[in-house]
Design a protein around this motif. Structure first.
Motif, mmCIF file in Angstrom:
data_model
loop_
_atom_site.group_PDB
_atom_site.id
_atom_site.type_symbol
_atom_site.label_atom_id
_atom_site.label_comp_id
_atom_site.label_asym_id
_atom_site.label_seq_id
_atom_site.Cartn_x
_atom_site.Cartn_y
_atom_site.Cartn_z
ATOM 1 N N ILE A 1 -4.629 7.575 3.380
ATOM 2 C CA ILE A 1 -5.629 8.637 3.496
ATOM 3 C C ILE A 1 -6.450 8.800 2.228
ATOM 4 O O ILE A 1 -7.690 8.827 2.293
ATOM 5 N N PRO A 2 -5.836 8.888 1.022
ATOM 6 C CA PRO A 2 -6.685 8.929 -0.180
ATOM 7 C C PRO A 2 -7.525 7.665 -0.355
ATOM 8 O O PRO A 2 -8.615 7.719 -0.924
ATOM 9 N N GLY A 3 -7.042 6.534 0.172
ATOM 10 C CA GLY A 3 -7.844 5.309 0.115
ATOM 11 C C GLY A 3 -9.110 5.441 0.937
ATOM 12 O O GLY A 3 -10.202 5.050 0.508
ATOM 13 N N TYR A 4 -8.998 6.018 2.130
ATOM 14 C CA TYR A 4 -10.171 6.203 2.982
ATOM 15 C C TYR A 4 -11.190 7.145 2.336
ATOM 16 O O TYR A 4 -12.395 6.902 2.381
ATOM 17 N N TRP A 5 -10.691 8.226 1.735
ATOM 18 C CA TRP A 5 -11.621 9.208 1.163
ATOM 19 C C TRP A 5 -12.161 8.756 -0.188
ATOM 20 O O TRP A 5 -13.215 9.225 -0.636
ATOM 21 N N THR A 6 -11.465 7.848 -0.830
ATOM 22 C CA THR A 6 -12.054 7.197 -2.000
ATOM 23 C C THR A 6 -13.287 6.420 -1.581
ATOM 24 O O THR A 6 -14.307 6.401 -2.280
ATOM 25 N N ALA A 7 -13.203 5.788 -0.405
ATOM 26 C CA ALA A 7 -14.368 5.074 0.126
ATOM 27 C C ALA A 7 -15.535 6.035 0.328
ATOM 28 O O ALA A 7 -16.689 5.711 0.022
ATOM 29 N N ILE A 8 -15.239 7.226 0.840
ATOM 30 C CA ILE A 8 -16.300 8.214 1.044
ATOM 31 C C ILE A 8 -16.967 8.569 -0.280
ATOM 32 O O ILE A 8 -18.196 8.679 -0.377
ATOM 33 N N LEU A 9 -16.168 8.773 -1.310
ATOM 34 C CA LEU A 9 -16.703 9.185 -2.610
ATOM 35 C C LEU A 9 -17.540 8.090 -3.263
ATOM 36 O O LEU A 9 -18.500 8.381 -3.984
ATOM 37 N N LEU A 10 -17.183 6.833 -3.022
ATOM 38 C CA LEU A 10 -17.803 5.744 -3.782
ATOM 39 C C LEU A 10 -18.837 4.932 -3.015
ATOM 40 O O LEU A 10 -19.785 4.416 -3.610
ATOM 41 N N LEU A 11 -18.684 4.786 -1.691
ATOM 42 C CA LEU A 11 -19.568 3.883 -0.948
ATOM 43 C C LEU A 11 -21.037 4.279 -1.076
ATOM 44 O O LEU A 11 -21.911 3.417 -1.210
ATOM 45 N N ASP A 12 -21.324 5.567 -1.015
ATOM 46 C CA ASP A 12 -22.714 6.017 -1.095
ATOM 47 C C ASP A 12 -23.187 6.242 -2.530
ATOM 48 O O ASP A 12 -24.334 6.633 -2.752
ATOM 49 N N LYS B 1 -1.301 -0.627 -1.121
ATOM 50 C CA LYS B 1 -1.673 -0.126 0.205
ATOM 51 C C LYS B 1 -2.880 0.797 0.110
ATOM 52 O O LYS B 1 -3.767 0.780 0.976
ATOM 53 N N TYR B 2 -2.933 1.606 -0.942
ATOM 54 C CA TYR B 2 -4.091 2.472 -1.171
ATOM 55 C C TYR B 2 -5.368 1.642 -1.298
ATOM 56 O O TYR B 2 -6.400 1.955 -0.691
ATOM 57 N N ALA B 3 -5.292 0.557 -2.057
ATOM 58 C CA ALA B 3 -6.467 -0.288 -2.285
ATOM 59 C C ALA B 3 -6.933 -0.956 -1.000
ATOM 60 O O ALA B 3 -8.133 -0.977 -0.689
ATOM 61 N N ILE B 4 -6.005 -1.514 -0.223
ATOM 62 C CA ILE B 4 -6.415 -2.210 0.997
ATOM 63 C C ILE B 4 -6.894 -1.214 2.052
ATOM 64 O O ILE B 4 -7.709 -1.557 2.915
ATOM 65 N N SER B 5 -6.438 0.042 1.970
ATOM 66 C CA SER B 5 -6.932 1.073 2.887
ATOM 67 C C SER B 5 -8.378 1.429 2.559
ATOM 68 O O SER B 5 -9.192 1.656 3.466
ATOM 69 N N THR B 6 -8.697 1.474 1.273
ATOM 70 C CA THR B 6 -10.089 1.688 0.863
ATOM 71 C C THR B 6 -10.959 0.559 1.401
ATOM 72 O O THR B 6 -12.065 0.786 1.906
ATOM 73 N N VAL B 7 -10.455 -0.643 1.320
ATOM 74 C CA VAL B 7 -11.179 -1.798 1.842
ATOM 75 C C VAL B 7 -11.347 -1.709 3.356
ATOM 76 O O VAL B 7 -12.416 -2.006 3.897
ATOM 77 N N ALA B 8 -10.282 -1.294 4.062
ATOM 78 C CA ALA B 8 -10.302 -1.295 5.524
ATOM 79 C C ALA B 8 -11.429 -0.434 6.078
ATOM 80 O O ALA B 8 -12.198 -0.879 6.939
ATOM 81 N N THR B 9 -11.536 0.794 5.595
ATOM 82 C CA THR B 9 -12.608 1.661 6.116
ATOM 83 C C THR B 9 -13.978 1.202 5.626
ATOM 84 O O THR B 9 -14.969 1.308 6.340
ATOM 85 N N SER B 10 -14.040 0.657 4.425
ATOM 86 C CA SER B 10 -15.320 0.160 3.899
ATOM 87 C C SER B 10 -15.796 -1.055 4.684
ATOM 88 O O SER B 10 -16.996 -1.210 4.945
ATOM 89 N N ALA B 11 -14.859 -1.913 5.089
ATOM 90 C CA ALA B 11 -15.229 -3.126 5.832
ATOM 91 C C ALA B 11 -15.800 -2.791 7.200
ATOM 92 O O ALA B 11 -16.720 -3.465 7.677
ATOM 93 N N PHE B 12 -15.285 -1.742 7.846
ATOM 94 C CA PHE B 12 -15.840 -1.313 9.128
ATOM 95 C C PHE B 12 -17.278 -0.839 8.958
ATOM 96 O O PHE B 12 -18.170 -1.197 9.735
ATOM 97 N N VAL B 13 -17.507 0.003 7.946
ATOM 98 C CA VAL B 13 -18.854 0.510 7.692
ATOM 99 C C VAL B 13 -19.795 -0.640 7.367
ATOM 100 O O VAL B 13 -20.920 -0.719 7.877
ATOM 101 N N TYR B 14 -19.330 -1.558 6.537
ATOM 102 C CA TYR B 14 -20.144 -2.688 6.099
ATOM 103 C C TYR B 14 -20.540 -3.567 7.284
ATOM 104 O O TYR B 14 -21.702 -3.956 7.439
ATOM 105 N N ALA B 15 -19.570 -3.858 8.158
ATOM 106 C CA ALA B 15 -19.864 -4.695 9.323
ATOM 107 C C ALA B 15 -20.841 -4.004 10.274
ATOM 108 O O ALA B 15 -21.739 -4.645 10.824
ATOM 109 N N ALA B 16 -20.659 -2.683 10.461
ATOM 110 C CA ALA B 16 -21.572 -1.945 11.345
ATOM 111 C C ALA B 16 -23.005 -2.029 10.846
ATOM 112 O O ALA B 16 -23.955 -2.029 11.642
ATOM 113 N N GLU B 17 -23.201 -2.107 9.542
ATOM 114 C CA GLU B 17 -24.538 -2.147 8.955
ATOM 115 C C GLU B 17 -25.106 -3.561 8.905
ATOM 116 O O GLU B 17 -26.309 -3.742 8.720
ATOM 117 N N LEU B 18 -24.262 -4.553 9.076
ATOM 118 C CA LEU B 18 -24.728 -5.940 9.078
ATOM 119 C C LEU B 18 -25.081 -6.433 10.479
ATOM 120 O O LEU B 18 -25.879 -7.365 10.625
#
Length: 548
Positions: free
Chosen positions: A398-409, A450-467
């Motif tokens: 969960i903190p991995g996913y929300w780290t993605a929120i804080l950093l992706l944009d 696990k935290y790191a790969i979770s950050t990647v997991a949600t980021s990869a979905f967003v990235y693919a949706a935009e590609l």
């Protein structure tokens, strides 16, 4: 300047860009309003149960410690670890002895239950077990006599993933042809039916068949939910929507850990998990279809009705001129539908840009699935309470996913993905190098990985949706997800690899793939700030188009 005023002044004509749904969401309807939040809450139910169904086999097929049955020593109700166990079975302590072998008999002597002299056995020679005593009867290992059949037990998860490879292109076609809602309901209902059937089988073969079939016809509910939600969110809140979906998925794993802890026997546990799936049929009446999908199919009347409903729910005003502009855009799309377009595979091959994306993205997803799933599966084999370990590993996502929120944009998609892969790689290599006995330090690196790969997991979905473009998004998602299953196919086998090859082989494997994936990302474009592309042409230009 309002969107209505921009249309009236011919703004979109001047810049030669048609009005699209992102413009309407941004300027008028709201990018993440009450309607979108209600949709997220509604899909939470199938996402939670999809998460539980996907990972249920970790507990239902979990390894059970065993020992050889010693006929001359064991009574009618043999104890797993009696006081005399080290007299008859090789081992270093009462908590650590051989699960699959025993000492050879050195005499024909025998006694009653509880009597087992060391002199009755030849400690210089061992032999495999004829029969077994199980520590418990909670999983299929006991029901189907799989003691010491480590590869036979492990292959259940791998063959389930083979079934999941089949469901992605099928669901992608259903979703892009008949809608996201239809794909979601079919997957969830099918999974529920086959999961319940599996809880009643009495052979390893039928258990395996139902596991594969369930994945093959019901394993893509989360993908359908994810696409439905991200297509409804505005561009500036798409990351939040995606991370929220991933958080709900992680919460489903936590619920699974609690259910498995509270109902540890695999048959009743399976019924508790799968029975609620059948309630998904109500979604035919309570859930609306994806507006973006309807528009991509030229179904303007239905999309207009939903847009008006969104405006009313979000307490926003939707202008007639916006609707007319969208209608013109939709009618143009409807005309395109009548043209004979090349097969999607041909379109991708003809576009070097899209071809590169369709090569790199599956590799990234292979890595993500391999590491993410591997850390989940191996967590139940860490020292300590298996249920708590699984819950800890799920919660750290969960903190991995929300780290993605804080950093992706803020810093972009690529830096987050590259940093996540390489942090995960470092943790995996460190975990492999830590000497035995440092359990706390090992667990810390395990959880950070696990935290790191979770950050990647949600980021990869967003990235693919935009590609990928709207018109082919689910089909291309399905292709990427299908190929990526090569990673998860391996993950259920990693515990067996740790036993037969090297204890830390899985960690080195995970780290190597994560390192490679970070390097491959250097070949793909940054997508921060782009509009969600609707056509293949827009997707090819997506790295050049940014929202001001």
């Amino acid at each position: 300047m309002s969107l209505d005023k921009k249309i009236e002044m011919g703004y979109y004509k001047v810049i030669k860009k048609k009005l699209d749904l992102d413009d309407v969401l941004t300027e008028e309807l709201g990018q993440l309003g009450k309607y979108q939040i209600m949709t997220i809450l509604m899909v939470s139910f199938p996402v939670i149960f999809a998460s539980m169904a996907t990972n249920e086999y970790i507990f239902s097929t979990a390894r059970i410690p065993t020992r050889c049955l010693i006929p001359q020593c064991d009574g009618d109700n043999p104890e797993y670890a009696p006081e005399w166990v080290l007299n008859a079975i090789p081992g270093s302590s009462m908590d650590s002895f051989d699960n699959c072998a025993r000492y050879r008999n050195s005499s024909a002597a025998s006694g009653g239950a509880g009597q087992c002299a060391k002199e009755w056995f030849d400690s210089t020679q061992t032999e495999p077990c004829d029969e077994y005593v199980y520590q418990n009867t909670l999983t299929i290992v006991y029901d189907f006599a799989l003691a010491c059949e480590e590869w036979k037990r492990s292959q259940i998860g791998s063959l389930r993933i083979v079934g999941a490879m089949l469901v992605q292109p099928i669901t992608g076609y259903i979703s892009d042809r008949w809608g996201r809602r239809v794909a979601l309901i079919l997957n969830t209902f099918n999974a529920g039916c086959l999961g319940l059937v599996r809880s009643f089988v009495h052979s390893y073969e039928w258990f395996l068949v139902t596991e594969i079939l369930e994945a093959a016809v019901g394993g893509a509910a989360f993908m359908s939910c994810y696409i439905l939600v991200t297509e409804l969110a505005g561009p500036q809140h798409r990351v939040i929507a995606g991370a929220t979906m991933s958080t709900i998925l992680a919460f489903g794993q936590v619920v699974l850990g609690l259910v498995a802890w509270g109902v540890p026997a695999w048959r009743p546990m399976t019924r508790v998990i799968y029975a609620p799936h059948l309630l998904i049929v109500t979604y035919f009446w309570i859930m609306t279809e994806s507006v973006r999908w309807l528009m991509s199919k030229g179904r303007y009347e239905e999309s207009e009705a939903i847009l008006k409903r969104i405006a009313k729910t979000n307490k926003k005003s939707l202008s007639d001129k916006s609707l007319q502009a969208l209608r013109n855009s939709t009618e143009a799309q409807k005309l395109k539908e009548k043209l004979n377009e090349p097969w999607l595979v041909i379109q991708v091959i003809r576009s070097p840009t899209m071809l590169l994306r369709c090569v790199v993205m599956p590799i990234l997803w292979i890595t993500t699935g391999l590491v993410y799933g591997g850390l989940n599966i191996n967590s139940v084999n860490l020292s300590g309470n298996r249920y708590l370990n699984y819950i800890y590993v799920a919660l750290v996502e969960i903190p991995g996913y929300w780290t993605a929120i804080l950093l992706l944009d803020r810093i972009g998609r690529k830096p987050v993905l590259i940093g996540g892969y390489w942090l995960c790689a470092g943790c995996q290599f460190a975990f492999a190098l830590i000497p035995s006995g440092y359990n706390g330090l090992s667990l810390a690196f395990y959880l950070v990985g696990k935290y790191a790969i979770s950050t990647v997991a949600t980021s990869a979905f967003v990235y693919a949706a935009e590609l990928y473009p709207t018109k082919y998004r689910h089909s291309l998602f399905a292709f990427t997800s299908t190929v990526s299953r090569l990673g998860p196919i391996v993950t259920p086998l990693t515990p067996a690899m740790a036993l037969t090859i090297w204890e830390h082989f899985p960690s080195v494997l995970f780290g190597s793939f994560a390192l490679l994936s970070g390097l491959l990302l250097l070949l793909t474009p940054e997508t921060l700030g782009i509009k969600l592309p609707d056509t293949m042409e827009e997707a090819e230009q997506s790295s050049l188009r940014t929202r001001k």
